[in-house]
Every structure is written in C-alpha cells, then in structure tokens.
Design a protein around this motif. Structure first.
Motif, mmCIF file in Angstrom:
data_model
loop_
_atom_site.group_PDB
_atom_site.id
_atom_site.type_symbol
_atom_site.label_atom_id
_atom_site.label_comp_id
_atom_site.label_asym_id
_atom_site.label_seq_id
_atom_site.Cartn_x
_atom_site.Cartn_y
_atom_site.Cartn_z
ATOM 1 N N PHE A 37 11.601 -3.509 4.842
ATOM 2 C CA PHE A 37 10.724 -3.242 3.706
ATOM 3 C C PHE A 37 10.844 -1.763 3.324
ATOM 4 N N PRO A 38 10.772 -1.434 2.058
ATOM 5 C CA PRO A 38 10.893 -0.032 1.625
ATOM 6 C C PRO A 38 9.896 0.868 2.346
ATOM 7 N N GLY A 39 10.408 1.936 2.952
ATOM 8 C CA GLY A 39 9.548 2.884 3.652
ATOM 9 C C GLY A 39 9.156 2.473 5.056
ATOM 10 N N CYS A 40 9.664 1.331 5.540
ATOM 11 C CA CYS A 40 9.304 0.838 6.876
ATOM 12 C C CYS A 40 10.563 0.663 7.729
ATOM 13 N N GLN A 93 7.767 14.701 -1.556
ATOM 14 C CA GLN A 93 8.066 13.303 -1.240
ATOM 15 C C GLN A 93 7.647 13.005 0.189
ATOM 16 N N VAL A 94 6.922 11.909 0.359
ATOM 17 C CA VAL A 94 6.490 11.500 1.696
ATOM 18 C C VAL A 94 7.637 10.792 2.413
ATOM 19 N N ASP A 95 7.979 11.278 3.589
ATOM 20 C CA ASP A 95 8.988 10.650 4.436
ATOM 21 C C ASP A 95 8.374 10.464 5.816
ATOM 22 N N ILE A 96 7.899 9.252 6.084
ATOM 23 C CA ILE A 96 7.157 9.005 7.324
ATOM 24 C C ILE A 96 8.019 9.265 8.558
ATOM 25 N N LYS A 97 9.329 9.051 8.445
ATOM 26 C CA LYS A 97 10.209 9.277 9.593
ATOM 27 C C LYS A 97 10.224 10.742 10.015
ATOM 28 N N TYR A 113 4.314 10.571 13.308
ATOM 29 C CA TYR A 113 4.028 9.157 13.520
ATOM 30 C C TYR A 113 5.296 8.303 13.524
ATOM 31 N N LYS A 114 6.316 8.710 12.763
ATOM 32 C CA LYS A 114 7.619 8.042 12.676
ATOM 33 C C LYS A 114 7.561 6.700 11.950
ATOM 34 N N LYS A 115 6.498 5.931 12.127
ATOM 35 C CA LYS A 115 6.383 4.616 11.495
ATOM 36 C C LYS A 115 5.031 4.489 10.780
ATOM 37 N N PHE A 156 0.831 -1.207 0.000
ATOM 38 C CA PHE A 156 0.000 0.000 0.000
ATOM 39 C C PHE A 156 0.861 1.250 0.000
ATOM 40 N N LEU A 157 1.898 1.239 0.836
ATOM 41 C CA LEU A 157 2.788 2.399 0.914
ATOM 42 C C LEU A 157 3.504 2.622 -0.415
ATOM 43 N N ARG A 158 4.044 1.538 -0.953
ATOM 44 C CA ARG A 158 4.898 1.651 -2.134
ATOM 45 C C ARG A 158 4.085 1.889 -3.408
ATOM 46 N N ASN A 159 3.001 1.143 -3.592
ATOM 47 C CA ASN A 159 2.281 1.148 -4.861
ATOM 48 C C ASN A 159 1.109 2.113 -4.916
ATOM 49 N N TYR A 160 0.655 2.600 -3.776
ATOM 50 C CA TYR A 160 -0.528 3.456 -3.761
ATOM 51 C C TYR A 160 -0.238 4.818 -3.130
ATOM 52 N N LEU A 161 0.232 4.814 -1.866
ATOM 53 C CA LEU A 161 0.405 6.082 -1.160
ATOM 54 C C LEU A 161 1.490 6.936 -1.806
ATOM 55 N N PHE A 162 2.656 6.331 -2.101
ATOM 56 C CA PHE A 162 3.752 7.094 -2.701
ATOM 57 C C PHE A 162 3.358 7.650 -4.072
ATOM 58 N N THR A 163 2.566 6.882 -4.822
ATOM 59 C CA THR A 163 2.199 7.327 -6.174
ATOM 60 C C THR A 163 1.204 8.474 -6.151
#
Length: 584
Positions: free
Chosen positions: A476-479, A305-309, A313-315, A291-298
């Motif tokens: 995992f990418p983004g995690c 650019q979304v950087d959750i860190k 929320y950090k994660k 979801f993060l990689r294929n939907y939210l980032f797109t």
C-alpha cells in the motif's frame, strides 16, 4: 508494568475489616501520612473496591480503587501509590524531576535514565538503592511516574549521572491511569528555594568531577534522549510542553535537530493537523492506508514531505500503535496487514491543544465522493513463488535456499542461467531444452519419465512456476509490503435473490485492496440512490461485505475499474453483467 492493557480477574467491594487492614498497611508503608490524610485517602463513607489483575507480562497484582480511581496497588506484598494518590499528597515520596518529552517514553514502558534527570541547584533528594520515588516534570511537583531507585543518590552523583536511575512501575497516561477517570495532573508549584550561586554549587560537587549541571548533555542519550534545546528553554524560565511547545522552542532558537527527530516532528504535526481539521466522525471507520494518503499527506506543509521510513517509527502501524497507547485513537485489524481507525478521542488534550500555523489554513475534511476518491491509488500486487524442497536442486546453483521467494521474472532468469551453465540447450533446435536428471525429478510426473526428453522453453518455465509455492506481496502507498501465502482473493461481486423476488448486490474483499467497506457503501449508495449496508462476512474473521439493493453490477464495476483503478484481473463477477445484457 502498565504500558500495555492488563486483564481484570475480579472486582469486588471491600469489607469493613479489609478496609481497616488496608489502612493499617498503608500507614506502615507510608509513615508520613497522618490520620487525617488516611481518612482523606480512604473515606469511611466512600466505597472501596479490590481489583485482581494480571499484567501483560503475567504478574499478578491487586489494585485498590476508590470512586473509580486506583489509589494503591499491591505487588509481592508491597504497596505502591498511584499518580492519583500522589497528586493529593505530593510530599509522600522523594521526588526527582525530568523533562516533559521523557514522559511519553516512560509511559511506553521505558525506565528513567540518569541523563534525563534534572539536577536542581539545591541538589538531588537523598535516597538509598531500592527506595520508592516519584518523578515529576520541570515546573510542577505533581508526580507523573513512580519508580524504584537502582542506586543511592551518592552513587548517582559518583557515576556522573549516567546509566539507569529508576525502574519505572507506573506512569501518568499508562493503562493503570486509564483505568481511572483519566484526569490530568494538577499544577503544583515547586518549593521555593534560594538558588545556590554557581561557585558554591561547583564547590559542593567538587568531590564528583563528572557530575553534570542542570543542562542536558549534548551527546545522544541512551534510551531516553532529549534535545538540548529543551534545556535552553528551561533556563530562560519557560515551561516546556510535550511535542508542540518543545518543537516551537526548537524552531524559535534555530536549533539543529537530527534528520530523524525532524521527521518525527513533521509526522506528529501532520498527524494532529489531520485529526484536528480534516477527519470527521462520519469518516470512521477509516483504513489507515487511506488516512495516510488522503489526510496525513495532505496536511504536510508546502515544500516538505513526510517519509515515515526516515522517522524513528519506520512504519505507519508502529506510529499509530504509539498513538493508540496514548488513547488518542483506536485501531482495529481487519486482516493481516490491513488496519482501520475505528475511533478518535477528539477531546484528547494533544488534539485540542494543536493549532495550525498561519501557512496551514484549516481545510474541511474530504469525503470519499470527492478528492479522496481521486487521490486513491490501488496497492501494488506482485505474485511470488517459494522454493520448495523438491524444487531446490534447480535453484541451488544460483545461491538460493529453501523458502526463498522469487518473482516470475526471477524464476525465468534462474532457469535460463541453469540451462546455459549446464549446456542443456538442444544443439539442433534452440527452442528446446534437454531434460537432465535434475529437471526430470523436479518438473516431470512419473508417467512422463520415459516419454519426455525435451521441453520447450515456455513449457519449462510454466512447469516450474506451477510446482513452486504460491504467495503474493501487497504494497500500500506509504506502507511496508505485506506478504501472504497463496494468491490474493479478488474483489468478488455477486447478485443474490432475496424474498419477494428482490435482488441484492454483494461485494466482498474490499479491505484487501485498501478500500474501506463502510466508505465504499456510502459512496455507492449516493450514486445509485439505493439502500446499502455492511455485514459480517460469513466464514471470515473481522471481515465485512457490502450489500446494496438491486442489481448494481454495472455501477460497482465502473467504480472499481474507472474511479479506483483496480486492475480488471482482480475483480470477479463483471462477466455476469455482460451476460445479463445479452439476454435482454
């Protein structure tokens, strides 16, 4: 109190005598309710239920339910109305006002701080410490929370409106509200009052020099903090809505948000954009990493650019937990560190009210057979080695402790440093290391004590790695990285014999590598035109395996190695395909 799910102990219908007793108790607790009001609250012909529950902190409560909606709950022999009751009787409790963004924090379990309380021109309601009060939002008298005042009104003003104002017991959008029909608060117009001129207002507040006006403070508020822009918008007579409208107001006024607040705003924007325009019901269940990689980032606007860190929320897991508490979606943990979105409430007001900007034209959701497949990136897997008590003497000189986790290259570096610092390199042949008492105790078996005095460098490092505690790290990418004991289980492919000499191909452990078994089965079924399904994995909790008719080893191997780029060393069973082709 109801921020987290509670456990229902019993649910029984009320007897006539109990109903009369409850009506009498409510009348005593809330004298402002007339006989007609009590009849409206507890109609004679409607069924009332008594629900015994345990809150997540272990508190025992009694909830009284009418027509599926909780109307009153009892705790320590005290009665408290729910928001459903206060929407019907808005004047039941003295009401304080706050800003819309505060509601989300209160629903998450936070108490209401005084800096978040709006001081109207007519002044605050007069209450004493310990008084039960309602909390509403700017623009409406409909209560969104109830709480107990931690100090009197006079003490609030004397404190300069700083510190905790109310211990929140129950809110709109918490678990007690969700136990009912989940209806939203009505719009109840504020009482019409004449605004007091600013000069008169200053005179009224003269004894308390530190009392703020209705503007929110510019400094960061403790626990429940709001942006100054929300106050500016309210002064212009605009209604402020949570998330979307407050963000629009901020943007239109050119406000300066902190980097963390800006990232939170961007994360929420991309999240709701993905759910509104990208994710389909057929995509569920959907791994959160996908979801993060294929939907939210797109869904991220161009140039951002979304950087959750960098968000509060950090994660990703913490952000999705907040969304789950808001009843927007439902998350299920497949294994440690691997979660899946199993349900989405597309009728949720926050999703339905989201509108993409002109620069973000809605695009159809990508299925796993197209763009999502190309966007997939395998997780980064690193083998780690833990320092046991027996191996500790070899690592103490380098500053490591028992239980520390090192990579293979780190272990090699520590061993080389230890050998050189203790001058253990053989003087005549530098390919060998002299075995000292520490190396002997750590790396040699008892049968080898008297036979081995030298070890080759490779043998030395290999023995060290074998005797350390095996672990692995999956990123995992983004995690955030996830560390597990032992070696990671490879993706296992087997061919089993079924009745009537039919064969079936079974694929296990896809979740460990960020692959959604359901989506994988659907894609595989399309490619080989054979029936595929997911079934529970025997002996593994909340894990599934993919089964597809026929011997599909070549197709499965090609998908894993070429399309999803899984390293071959993490796939078991591909050699079976080679052996079967040789026999032919």
């Amino acid at each position: 109190m109801f921020a987290k799910p509670f456990k229902v102990k019993s649910n029984t219908a009320m007897k006539g005598s109990d109903r009369r007793k409850l009506r009498a108790d409510v009348s005593v607790s809330f004298p402002s309710l007339s006989t007609e009001n009590l009849s409206d609250l507890m109609p004679t012909k409607e069924e009332l239920s008594v629900v015994k529950v345990y809150a997540h902190k272990g508190d025992s409560l009694t909830v009284y339910v009418r027509s599926k909606n909780p109307i009153v709950f009892e705790m320590e022999r005290n009665l408290y109305p729910t928001v459903y009751t206060l929407w019907s009787f808005p004047d039941l409790l003295p009401t304080f006002t706050t800003w819309p963004p505060v509601l989300e924090k209160m629903a998450g379990g936070a108490d209401l701080m005084l800096p978040g309380v709006v001081v109207p021109p007519t002044g605050l309601p007069e209450v004493q410490q310990g008084r039960l009060c309602a909390v509403s939002l700017v623009g409406s008298r409909a209560a969104v929370a109830i709480g107990v005042a931690t100090m009197s009104t006079r003490e609030m003003l004397a404190s300069g409106m700083k510190g905790k104002g109310f211990n929140i017991l129950h809110t709109y959008k918490d678990q007690l509200w969700a136990y009912g029909d989940k209806s939203g608060p009505p719009v109840i117009a504020p009482m019409e009052t004449e605004a007091i001129p600013e000069e008169d207002q200053e005179e009224q507040l003269a004894p308390h020099d530190s009392v703020p006006d209705t503007h929110l403070p510019e400094t960061q508020l403790e626990s429940l903090c709001l942006v100054e822009e929300a106050a500016d918008a309210s002064q212009e007579g605009e209604d402020i809505a949570v998330d979307k409208e407050s963000q629009e107001t901020s943007d239109s006024e050119g406000c300066h948000l902190s980097p963390q607040e800006a990232m939170d705003s961007l994360l929420n924007q991309c999240f709701f954009h993905a759910l509104r325009y990208k994710v389909k019901k057929s995509d569920l269940p959907l791994l959160t990493s996908n979801f993060l990689r294929n939907y939210l980032f797109t869904c991220c606007p161009e140039g951002q650019q979304v950087d959750i860190k960098k968000s509060s929320y950090k994660k990703l897991s913490k952000f999705l937990q907040v969304m789950q508490q808001r009843k927007i979606l439902q998350i299920k943990e497949l294994s440690k560190g691997v979660e899946s979105i199993v349900a989405v409430d597309w009728k949720h007001p926050d999703i339905r009210s989201f509108i993409a900007s002109a620069s973000e034209a809605p695009a159809p959701a990508e299925d796993m057979g197209g763009g999502a497949e190309q966007l997939y990136q395998p997780p980064e897997i690193i083998s780690l080695y833990g320092i046991s008590a027996k191996m500790l003497p070899l690592f103490q000189e380098s500053g490591h402790k028992k239980g520390d986790l090192l990579t293979a290259s780190d272990v090699r570096s520590v061993i080389i440093s230890y050998v050189k610092s203790n001058e253990l390199v053989h003087p005549e042949n530098k390919n060998f290391v002299t075995v000292n008492p520490v190396i002997c105790d750590c790396l040699l078996d008892k049968s080898e004590y008297n036979d081995i005095s030298l070890l080759k460098w490779d043998d030395l490092v290999t023995r060290c790695l074998v005797r350390m505690q095996q672990s692995h790290q999956v990123t995992f990418p983004g995690c955030s990285p996830v560390i597990r004991k032992g070696n990671i289980d490879p993706i296992d492919i087997t061919v089993a014999q079924r009745a009537s000499n039919k064969k079936v191909t079974i694929i296990k452990n896809l979740e460990l590598y960020g692959l959604d078994p359901s989506a994988f089965a659907s894609l595989l079924q399309q490619r080989v035109q054979a029936s595929a399904n997911c079934a529970a994995l025997p002996g593994a909790k909340e894990r599934v395996q993919v089964q597809i008719q026929g011997n599909q080893l070549p197709h499965v191997g090609k998908m894993l190695l070429e399309h999803f780029k899984i390293p071959r060393k993490y796939v078991n069973g591909l050699d079976l395909s080679a052996k079967s082709s040789k026999k032919k």
